[in-house]
Design a protein around this motif. Sequence first.
Motif, short mmCIF file in Angstrom:
data_model
loop_
_atom_site.label_atom_id
_atom_site.label_comp_id
_atom_site.label_asym_id
_atom_site.label_seq_id
_atom_site.Cartn_x
_atom_site.Cartn_y
_atom_site.Cartn_z
N GLY A 157 51.61 -30.99 2.28
CA GLY A 157 50.91 -32.22 2.67
C GLY A 157 50.12 -32.08 3.95
N HIS A 158 50.08 -30.89 4.52
CA HIS A 158 49.28 -30.77 5.76
C HIS A 158 47.80 -30.76 5.39
CE1 HIS A 158 48.98 -26.31 5.08
NE2 HIS A 158 47.82 -26.49 5.68
N THR A 159 46.99 -31.09 6.37
CA THR A 159 45.55 -30.99 6.22
C THR A 159 44.96 -30.60 7.56
OG1 THR A 159 43.55 -32.06 5.34
CG2 THR A 159 45.04 -33.42 6.71
N ALA A 160 43.84 -29.94 7.55
CA ALA A 160 43.35 -29.25 8.75
C ALA A 160 44.53 -28.43 9.26
CB ALA A 160 42.79 -30.24 9.76
N SER A 161 44.85 -28.54 10.54
CA SER A 161 46.09 -27.88 11.00
C SER A 161 47.06 -28.92 11.50
CB SER A 161 45.76 -26.85 12.09
OG SER A 161 45.15 -25.70 11.52
N GLY B 132 40.94 -22.36 5.04
CA GLY B 132 41.76 -22.03 3.88
C GLY B 132 40.91 -21.35 2.81
N SER B 133 41.49 -21.23 1.62
CA SER B 133 40.80 -20.51 0.54
C SER B 133 40.11 -21.44 -0.46
CB SER B 133 41.82 -19.65 -0.22
OG SER B 133 42.87 -20.49 -0.70
N THR B 134 40.59 -22.68 -0.54
CA THR B 134 40.05 -23.58 -1.58
C THR B 134 38.54 -23.73 -1.53
OG1 THR B 134 42.14 -24.79 -1.77
CG2 THR B 134 40.14 -25.93 -2.52
N PRO B 135 37.97 -24.01 -0.35
CA PRO B 135 36.54 -24.35 -0.34
C PRO B 135 35.58 -23.17 -0.52
CG PRO B 135 37.41 -24.50 1.89
CD PRO B 135 38.56 -24.12 1.01
N GLU C 180 50.16 -26.30 -7.45
CA GLU C 180 50.97 -26.29 -6.22
C GLU C 180 50.57 -27.41 -5.25
OE1 GLU C 180 48.86 -24.11 -7.17
OE2 GLU C 180 47.51 -23.46 -5.56
N LYS C 181 49.44 -28.07 -5.52
CA LYS C 181 49.05 -29.17 -4.63
C LYS C 181 49.40 -30.54 -5.23
CE LYS C 181 47.19 -26.05 -2.10
NZ LYS C 181 45.81 -25.95 -1.58
N ALA C 182 49.95 -30.55 -6.44
CA ALA C 182 50.16 -31.82 -7.17
C ALA C 182 51.12 -32.75 -6.43
CB ALA C 182 50.67 -31.54 -8.58
C1 6PG Z 1 43.58 -23.83 7.25
C2 6PG Z 1 43.08 -25.05 6.54
C3 6PG Z 1 44.23 -25.73 5.87
C4 6PG Z 1 44.00 -25.54 4.41
C5 6PG Z 1 45.24 -25.83 3.62
C6 6PG Z 1 45.04 -25.45 2.16
O1 6PG Z 1 43.03 -23.47 8.27
O2 6PG Z 1 44.50 -23.22 6.68
O3 6PG Z 1 42.34 -25.85 7.26
O4 6PG Z 1 44.40 -27.08 6.15
O5 6PG Z 1 42.96 -26.43 4.01
O6 6PG Z 1 46.28 -25.03 4.17
O7 6PG Z 1 44.82 -24.05 2.13
P1 6PG Z 1 44.26 -23.35 0.78
O8 6PG Z 1 42.91 -23.94 0.56
O9 6PG Z 1 44.22 -21.89 1.14
O10 6PG Z 1 45.24 -23.71 -0.30
#
Ligand code: 6PG
Length: 245
Positions: free
Chosen positions: A146-150, A41-44, A198-200
Motif C-alpha cells: 500500500g505504499h506510494t512514492a516512498s 519503480g518498474s510499473t511506469p 500482487e497489487k490487488a
Molecule cells: C519507488 C516508487 C514506488 C513504486 C512502488 C511500486 O521509488 O519504488 O516510487 O512507490 O511506485 O514501489 O513499484 P513497482 O512499480 O516496481 O511495482
Amino acid sequence: MRGTLIVCAEVAELWREAARRIVAAIHQHSEERFTLALSGGSTPRPLYELLASEEWRGRIPWTKLHLFWSDERLVPLDHPESNYRMAREALLRHVPVPAENIHSVPVHLAIEEAAQQYEREIRTFFRVRRGPPAFDLILLGLGADGHTASLFPGSPALAELQRWVAPVRSAKAMPRVTLTVPVLNQARRLFFLAVGEEKAAALEQASTGRDDGCPAARVAPRKGELIWLVDRAAASRLTRVRVEG
Ligand code: 6PG
C-alpha cells in the motif's frame, strides 16, 4: 472508490489510455509550463517508453514540460536502482525536454540535505510562499503493502504534514526522499498506475479511502482529478466498486 477507476483488460491498452490522458492534460493546460512529477519503480517504464515512441512523442510539446520525481532513491543517477536512470533510459534520452526543465533530486547530498535542497528547488520553481505547490500532474505507483512514492506504512514521512519533501530512512531499503501527502493532495491531477495480482489487495484497501495503515488511501487530491489506471489483475479484488458513466 474515490476518483475514477479505469480497468483495462490488456496492459498495452492501459498504457495507451494513460498516454491519451497525459497528452490531453498537457494540451488542455493553458499556462506555458506543465509540471509533471514522475513515478519510480518498474510499473511506469512501458508508459514512458510509449510516450517516447515514434507514434506518441510528436503529440507532446516537450519544451513546455518541467519534470520532477515523486520520489527518488539516494543512489547515483546512473545506478540501476535510480528512478532518474529508469526515466532517462525509457523517456528523457528520446525526447527534447530541455536539460534545465529536468529537476532531478540532488542524490549526491546526504539524505537530510537532499530533502531540503529538493524542497528549495520546488519552492523556487513554483514561487509559492504558503501552502503546497500544485503539480499539474503527479504519477504514482502502488506497492503491494500500500505504499506510494516512498511513503511507507508507519513511516515518519507519511505523517509529515509541513514539509513538501521528506527524507525516508529505512533499515530495510536504501535511503530515499519523497514528496509528502500534502503535496500529493494539492495536485491538479493524480494518476495511480497499478498492474498485476500482487497489487490487488493494496488497491482494494486504497480504494476504500480508509486510512488504516495503507499510505495510498491517504492520497485524495483536495480539488484535483484522481484517476486509477489499472489492469484486470490489479482490480481483481475490487468487488464493491460502483461503475459510473
Ligand atoms: C519507488 C516508487 C514506488 C513504486 C512502488 C511500486 O521509488 O519504488 O516510487 O512507490 O511506485 O514501489 O513499484 P513497482 O512499480 O516496481 O511495482
